[in-house]
Design a protein around this motif. Structure first.
Motif, PDB file in Angstrom:
ATOM      1  N   ILE A 354       0.847  -1.185   0.000  1.00  0.00           N
ATOM      2  CA  ILE A 354       0.000   0.000   0.000  1.00  0.00           C
ATOM      3  C   ILE A 354       0.884   1.237   0.000  1.00  0.00           C
ATOM      4  CG2 ILE A 354      -1.916   1.185   1.117  1.00  0.00           C
ATOM      5  CD1 ILE A 354      -2.473  -1.715   0.173  1.00  0.00           C
ATOM      6  N   ARG A 355       0.594   2.165  -0.905  1.00  0.00           N
ATOM      7  CA  ARG A 355       1.318   3.425  -0.968  1.00  0.00           C
ATOM      8  C   ARG A 355       0.412   4.571  -0.552  1.00  0.00           C
ATOM      9  NH1 ARG A 355       4.675   2.920  -6.727  1.00  0.00           N
ATOM     10  NH2 ARG A 355       5.935   1.083  -6.112  1.00  0.00           N
ATOM     11  N   SER A 376       3.863   0.379   2.534  1.00  0.00           N
ATOM     12  CA  SER A 376       3.783  -0.721   3.494  1.00  0.00           C
ATOM     13  C   SER A 376       4.646  -1.891   3.046  1.00  0.00           C
ATOM     14  CB  SER A 376       2.332  -1.190   3.642  1.00  0.00           C
ATOM     15  OG  SER A 376       1.941  -1.940   2.500  1.00  0.00           O
ATOM     16  N   ASP A 377       4.901  -2.802   3.968  1.00  0.00           N
ATOM     17  CA  ASP A 377       5.486  -4.087   3.589  1.00  0.00           C
ATOM     18  C   ASP A 377       4.463  -4.859   2.757  1.00  0.00           C
ATOM     19  OD1 ASP A 377       7.815  -3.587   4.992  1.00  0.00           O
ATOM     20  OD2 ASP A 377       7.053  -4.494   6.843  1.00  0.00           O
ATOM     21  N   PRO A 378       4.904  -5.849   1.989  1.00  0.00           N
ATOM     22  CA  PRO A 378       3.950  -6.652   1.212  1.00  0.00           C
ATOM     23  C   PRO A 378       2.942  -7.353   2.128  1.00  0.00           C
ATOM     24  CG  PRO A 378       6.178  -7.003   0.410  1.00  0.00           C
ATOM     25  CD  PRO A 378       6.307  -6.215   1.677  1.00  0.00           C
ATOM     26  N   LEU A 379       1.675  -7.286   1.746  1.00  0.00           N
ATOM     27  CA  LEU A 379       0.586  -7.918   2.486  1.00  0.00           C
ATOM     28  C   LEU A 379       0.043  -9.049   1.637  1.00  0.00           C
ATOM     29  CD1 LEU A 379      -1.201  -4.611   3.584  1.00  0.00           C
ATOM     30  CD2 LEU A 379       0.486  -5.947   4.884  1.00  0.00           C
ATOM     31  N   GLN A 380       0.085 -10.259   2.174  1.00  0.00           N
ATOM     32  CA  GLN A 380      -0.270 -11.439   1.398  1.00  0.00           C
ATOM     33  C   GLN A 380      -1.727 -11.395   0.960  1.00  0.00           C
ATOM     34  OE1 GLN A 380       0.289 -15.123   3.468  1.00  0.00           O
ATOM     35  NE2 GLN A 380       0.239 -16.362   1.626  1.00  0.00           N
ATOM     36  N   TRP A 404      -6.090  -6.985   6.691  1.00  0.00           N
ATOM     37  CA  TRP A 404      -4.920  -6.358   7.268  1.00  0.00           C
ATOM     38  C   TRP A 404      -5.291  -4.956   7.752  1.00  0.00           C
ATOM     39  CZ3 TRP A 404      -0.627  -9.440   7.481  1.00  0.00           C
ATOM     40  CH2 TRP A 404      -0.542 -10.505   6.578  1.00  0.00           C
ATOM     41  N   PHE A 405      -4.551  -4.466   8.775  1.00  0.00           N
ATOM     42  CA  PHE A 405      -4.832  -3.142   9.318  1.00  0.00           C
ATOM     43  C   PHE A 405      -3.515  -2.382   9.478  1.00  0.00           C
ATOM     44  CE2 PHE A 405      -8.074  -6.100  10.750  1.00  0.00           C
ATOM     45  CZ  PHE A 405      -9.231  -5.468  10.324  1.00  0.00           C
ATOM     46  N   LEU A 406      -3.485  -1.138   8.957  1.00  0.00           N
ATOM     47  CA  LEU A 406      -2.274  -0.328   8.958  1.00  0.00           C
ATOM     48  C   LEU A 406      -2.473   0.916   9.810  1.00  0.00           C
ATOM     49  CD1 LEU A 406      -1.394  -0.409   5.131  1.00  0.00           C
ATOM     50  CD2 LEU A 406      -0.763  -2.060   6.916  1.00  0.00           C
ATOM     51  N   ASP A 407      -1.393   1.338  10.445  1.00  0.00           N
ATOM     52  CA  ASP A 407      -1.376   2.602  11.178  1.00  0.00           C
ATOM     53  C   ASP A 407      -1.086   3.723  10.182  1.00  0.00           C
ATOM     54  OD1 ASP A 407      -1.071   4.708  12.888  1.00  0.00           O
ATOM     55  OD2 ASP A 407       0.833   4.037  13.744  1.00  0.00           O
ATOM     56  N   VAL A 408      -2.017   4.671  10.018  1.00  0.00           N
ATOM     57  CA  VAL A 408      -1.804   5.776   9.083  1.00  0.00           C
ATOM     58  C   VAL A 408      -1.966   7.130   9.771  1.00  0.00           C
ATOM     59  CG1 VAL A 408      -2.492   4.413   7.081  1.00  0.00           C
ATOM     60  CG2 VAL A 408      -4.230   5.688   8.324  1.00  0.00           C
ATOM     61  N   GLY A 416       2.244   3.599   8.485  1.00  0.00           N
ATOM     62  CA  GLY A 416       2.243   2.649   7.387  1.00  0.00           C
ATOM     63  C   GLY A 416       2.521   1.218   7.786  1.00  0.00           C
ATOM     64  N   GLU A 417       2.772   0.955   9.063  1.00  0.00           N
ATOM     65  CA  GLU A 417       3.094  -0.400   9.496  1.00  0.00           C
ATOM     66  C   GLU A 417       1.831  -1.204   9.794  1.00  0.00           C
ATOM     67  OE1 GLU A 417       5.851  -0.710  12.663  1.00  0.00           O
ATOM     68  OE2 GLU A 417       7.410   0.475  11.658  1.00  0.00           O
ATOM     69  N   CYS A 418       1.942  -2.503   9.600  1.00  0.00           N
ATOM     70  CA  CYS A 418       0.851  -3.424   9.923  1.00  0.00           C
ATOM     71  C   CYS A 418       0.733  -3.545  11.438  1.00  0.00           C
ATOM     72  CB  CYS A 418       1.128  -4.793   9.307  1.00  0.00           C
ATOM     73  SG  CYS A 418      -0.023  -6.084   9.819  1.00  0.00           S
ATOM     74  N   VAL A 419      -0.502  -3.405  11.961  1.00  0.00           N
ATOM     75  CA  VAL A 419      -0.709  -3.483  13.407  1.00  0.00           C
ATOM     76  C   VAL A 419      -1.492  -4.730  13.802  1.00  0.00           C
ATOM     77  CG1 VAL A 419      -0.513  -1.002  13.811  1.00  0.00           C
ATOM     78  CG2 VAL A 419      -2.733  -1.980  13.202  1.00  0.00           C
TER      79      VAL A 419
END
Length: 519
Positions: A354-355, A376-380, A404-408, A416-419
């Motif tokens: 995700i950009r 973000s890192d790749p999310l499967q 998936w859930f990201l901190d924005v 942008g990290e997965c939480v």
């Protein structure tokens, strides 16, 4: 010495032989009493409510000394024997939720007679999902609320609005009061109702109006007094509501109109855009601009841009270049609430990143550009939707069957990290896929996913059969509940409470905090 006659000797011998015969017979074995019989019938093997109801049947005891319910052979509740058929009600606090909040139970009953004889019934499976309130339909052939609905008001004054078709194929809009579900209000719809019909939220300055629209069929405004205005039967492909309640309508991705709830057409024009609209537009706060996500398909790539239209007359003001992606994609996009950031999914073979792209520059949103705020890192999985929530501080990145859930949140050290808990996604069950997303109320980290079977040509939009909930991504799954052979749906009321249609019933679940306490 006297002598006995032969006849006297025979008499004594005849008497002696039967006595000897009796003395040699073995005593009869003692009889073994039969075991008592016990069985269970669960009223609703898949039950949603405040309690689980069942009946225990017993026989074979002159007097019952003890009756006990067990779950997976572990004691659950001592029951007062009430005769051959004993009705039992298990309260939500008497059930263990070690196998999920939609408790999967294996119930048996043990009966003990006063003389010590005992027996255990065969196991009966049951699923129990605890909720705060259940509203039953008025009869077996009806349901309390429409299949899909929105909720407004709260508490005893909550009402539910949704559409449906009668036996003659006519489409109606219904308003159902929780306090009087047997007497809904209805109004004939000027457009068809189907699985693509969408009812928008009310805007703070929109005078209580909603818009109801059906893909490729038309739209109308719905006033707070349940009256229909502002109808159009044009074949729209998207509709976005401005803060003032006006509807920005896209027709075939190039013709645009701005309509008021009263039916006034503020403007209508064909805007020469560098591509077709492929996502939900956003009317910026202040009602000065409309942001429109655009895609242009080439032989080798699809170019993503954002068009900026003037809200007052539809003039194209600016075009922002975003990125070129694989031509086989229709990448999910979403704007943040301020309209200054575009979230874009870039799909790889087995995962997507995700950009976050800053808007306001004609520079593309690429790793080498300052317009790329983070990636973000790749999310499967194969990404299908991006949904901002929690007052815009989080982003749900939803693949076909992973969530998936990201901190924005601006200024966050984990931007942008997965939480997700343990960096693992929430998932739908088995072959089910994501169907609807329902964020929790503003400021809440709750999120609800409604999952269905995959669509087919014959049934492209199947009803959801499962809900998966989290109260915070870091805590993982809060609960999941399925309705085998049925369907469910849910929406939030004005106080942020979740209401669900479970089959034909209307259900108010417990709060996320109450479910967390039960766990």
């Amino acid at each position: 010495m006297p002598t006995r006659s032969p006849s006297q000797a025979l008499v004594r011998l005849a008497l002696l032989l039967p006595l000897l015969s009796l003395a040699c017979d073995s005593p009869a074995p003692p009889t073994t009493p039969d075991l008592p019989q016990v069985s269970i019938i669960v009223d609703a093997p898949n039950s949603v409510g405040k309690s689980l109801k069942l009946t225990v049947f017993t026989s074979g005891c002159d007097q019952v000394q003890g009756l006990e319910l067990l779950d997976s052979n572990e004691p659950l509740k001592q029951v007062t024997h009430g005769g051959p058929s004993t009705v039992v009600e298990l309260g939500m606090n008497e059930i263990r939720y070690t196998r999920g909040l939609a408790a999967r139970l294996s119930l048996t009953a043990r009966v003990t007679c006063a003389d010590g004889r005992t027996n255990v019934s065969q196991a009966q499976p049951a699923t129990f999902f605890p909720v705060a309130e259940v509203v039953e339909p008025i009869n077996s052939s009806s349901q309390v609320v429409p299949d899909y609905f929105v909720a407004e008001g709260s508490g005893a004054n909550v009402t539910f609005i949704g559409c449906g078709n009668d036996s003659n194929g006519r489409s109606w809009l219904y308003e159902v009061s929780k306090s009087d579900p047997a007497n809904p209000r209805s109004v004939r719809m000027p457009i068809p109702c189907d699985e693509t019909t969408y009812i928008t939220d009310r805007k703070p300055t929109g005078n209580g109006h909603r818009w109801v629209w059906t893909l490729d069929k038309g739209a109308f405004a719905l006033g707070p007094d349940f009256t229909i205005t502002g109808t159009t039967t044009e074949r729209l492909d998207n509709l976005a509501v401005a803060p003032d309640g006006n509807a920005f309508i896209s027709i075939h991705g190039a013709n645009f109109k701005l309509r008021t709830p009263a039916g006034e057409e503020k403007w209508a024009r064909r805007v020469e855009l560098p591509g077709l609209v492929f996502g939900e537009p956003l009317v910026r706060a202040g009602e000065t601009q409309v942001l429109v996500p655009l895609r242009s398909d080439g032989a080798d790539s699809t170019h993503i841009q954002v068009g900026v239209l003037k809200y007052s007359d539809g003039t194209l003001l600016e075009t922002y270049d975003i990125e070129s992606v694989s031509p086989i994609q229709s990448p999910p996009v979403a704007f943040d609430a301020s309209g200054t950031v575009l979230y874009l999914s870039v799909q790889g073979t087995n995962a997507a990143s995700i950009r976050a792209c800053a808007l306001g520059s004609t520079k593309p949103c690429m790793p080498s550009m300052t317009t790329l705020l983070w990636e973000s890192d790749p999310l499967q999985g194969y990404m299908v939707a991006l949904v901002p929530y929690a007052n815009g501080s989080r982003l749900a990145a939803i693949t076909t069957n992973r969530f998936w859930f990201l901190d924005v949140k601006n200024g966050s050290s984990t931007l942008g990290e997965c939480v997700n808990k343990d960096q693992l996604p929430l998932t739908s069950n088995g072959a089910l896929v994501a169907r609807f997303a329902q964020p929790g109320p503003p400021g809440s980290s709750a999120f609800y996913m409604f999952n269905s079977a995959a669509g087919t040509t014959e049934k492209p939009n199947p009803y959801p059969v499962e809900i998966v909930a989290t109260d915070a991504a870091e805590k993982g799954e809060l609960f999941r509940y399925q309705v085998p052979g049925g369907s469910l749906y849910g929406a939030l009321d004005d106080s942020g409470e979740l209401w669900m249609r479970v089959g034909s019933k209307l259900v108010k679940p417990l709060s996320p905090a109450q479910y967390r306490e039960l766990r």
